[in-house]
Design a protein around this motif. Structure first.
Motif, PDB file in Angstrom:
ATOM      1  N   LEU A   9       0.843  -1.198   0.000  1.00 12.77           N
ATOM      2  CA  LEU A   9       0.000   0.000   0.000  1.00 12.77           C
ATOM      3  C   LEU A   9       0.878   1.247   0.000  1.00 12.77           C
ATOM      4  O   LEU A   9       1.748   1.398   0.860  1.00 12.77           O
ATOM      5  CB  LEU A   9      -0.900  -0.014   1.241  1.00 12.77           C
ATOM      6  N   ARG A  36      -0.487  -7.738  -3.470  1.00 11.66           N
ATOM      7  CA  ARG A  36      -1.600  -6.925  -3.955  1.00 11.66           C
ATOM      8  C   ARG A  36      -1.184  -5.454  -3.885  1.00 11.66           C
ATOM      9  O   ARG A  36      -1.069  -4.879  -2.802  1.00 11.66           O
ATOM     10  CB  ARG A  36      -2.848  -7.181  -3.122  1.00 11.66           C
ATOM     11  N   ARG A  38      -1.722  -1.596  -4.091  1.00 10.67           N
ATOM     12  CA  ARG A  38      -2.833  -0.666  -3.919  1.00 10.67           C
ATOM     13  C   ARG A  38      -2.288   0.712  -3.570  1.00 10.67           C
ATOM     14  O   ARG A  38      -1.238   0.859  -2.965  1.00 10.67           O
ATOM     15  CB  ARG A  38      -3.788  -1.129  -2.813  1.00 10.67           C
ATOM     16  N   CYS A  62      -7.009   1.425  -2.469  1.00 14.02           N
ATOM     17  CA  CYS A  62      -7.166   0.412  -1.430  1.00 14.02           C
ATOM     18  C   CYS A  62      -8.482   0.625  -0.685  1.00 14.02           C
ATOM     19  O   CYS A  62      -8.946   1.752  -0.511  1.00 14.02           O
ATOM     20  CB  CYS A  62      -5.997   0.491  -0.447  1.00 14.02           C
ATOM     21  N   GLU A  66      -9.554  -4.533   2.389  1.00 13.05           N
ATOM     22  CA  GLU A  66      -8.307  -5.134   1.913  1.00 13.05           C
ATOM     23  C   GLU A  66      -7.207  -4.990   2.963  1.00 13.05           C
ATOM     24  O   GLU A  66      -6.383  -5.894   3.141  1.00 13.05           O
ATOM     25  CB  GLU A  66      -7.869  -4.479   0.606  1.00 13.05           C
TER      26      GLU A  66
END
Length: 203
Positions: A9, A36, A38, A62, A66
């Motif tokens: 993130l 992932r 984001r 995001c 999540e």
């Protein structure tokens, strides 16, 4: 429930943090764990910006779900006067419900940053990003000195987390040492997340 993943993130205005994020994701996926990517939306000086639900380019925005569901977290921000950027702090400030539920307790976390100059506040920014993660009960992991690039780097890279010196024009790409250290942080998060997910599959 989705398969385990490491949430990478970040907020990136000129692209330097996005480059580091991709290197970290590469390191995560080298361990067999999914990464992932984001980002977060910019914030307005007057009111919350009315940005499209999906950015025109780059990683999707995001959601707090999540964040809560991740198996590990890599949190990245450019330096703003030795601190994380407002858009990322704004997102983290909204995670009170996740804090109350203990959603992130016991999960590994690492941090990364970029500055335009070598002594532009990299380490203080990394430390500032650790504070809310500690309040969430996360397990902070840095980069150990067994990583040779940590001793050899002449630009970014600290034991507190991955970092990059982008230059005053913010166009300098991460060098080999900076990339290796970002990947090392991703690998460490991936290994820890895999081990903890295997031990606590229902967590």
């Amino acid at each position: 429930m989705s398969p385990p993943y490491v949430l990478v993130l970040y907020y990136s205005r000129t692209g330097s943090i996005a480059q580091l994020a991709r290197e970290i994701a590469w390191g995560v996926e080298k361990t067999g764990m999914a990464a992932r990517l984001r980002t977060v939306a910019p914030v307005s000086t007057v009111t919350e910006a009315t940005a499209p639900a999906v950015p025109d380019e780059g990683a999707p925005y995001c959601t707090l779900e999540e964040l809560a569901d991740c198996s590990a977290l890599a949190l990245g921000s450019p330096t703003r006067f030795g601190n994380m950027a407002a858009p990322l702090k704004y997102f983290i400030d909204q995670s009170s419900e996740q804090w109350m539920q203990g959603s992130l307790i016991g999960k590994p976390a690492g941090v990364f940053t970029s500055t335009s100059s070598l002594h532009g506040g990299q380490e203080s920014t990394l430390l500032s990003m650790m504070l809310p993660l500690l309040h969430h009960g996360m397990l902070i992991t840095g980069i150990p000195y067994s990583e040779k690039s940590l001793l050899d780097t002449r630009a970014g890279g600290t034991p507190y987390g991955a970092s990059h010196m982008a230059g005053t024009d913010n166009v300098t790409a991460p060098d080999d040492h900076e990339r290796r250290l970002a990947r090392a942080l991703g690998e460490r998060l991936g290994r820890l997340a895999s081990a903890l997910s295997a031990r606590h599959p229902g967590a």
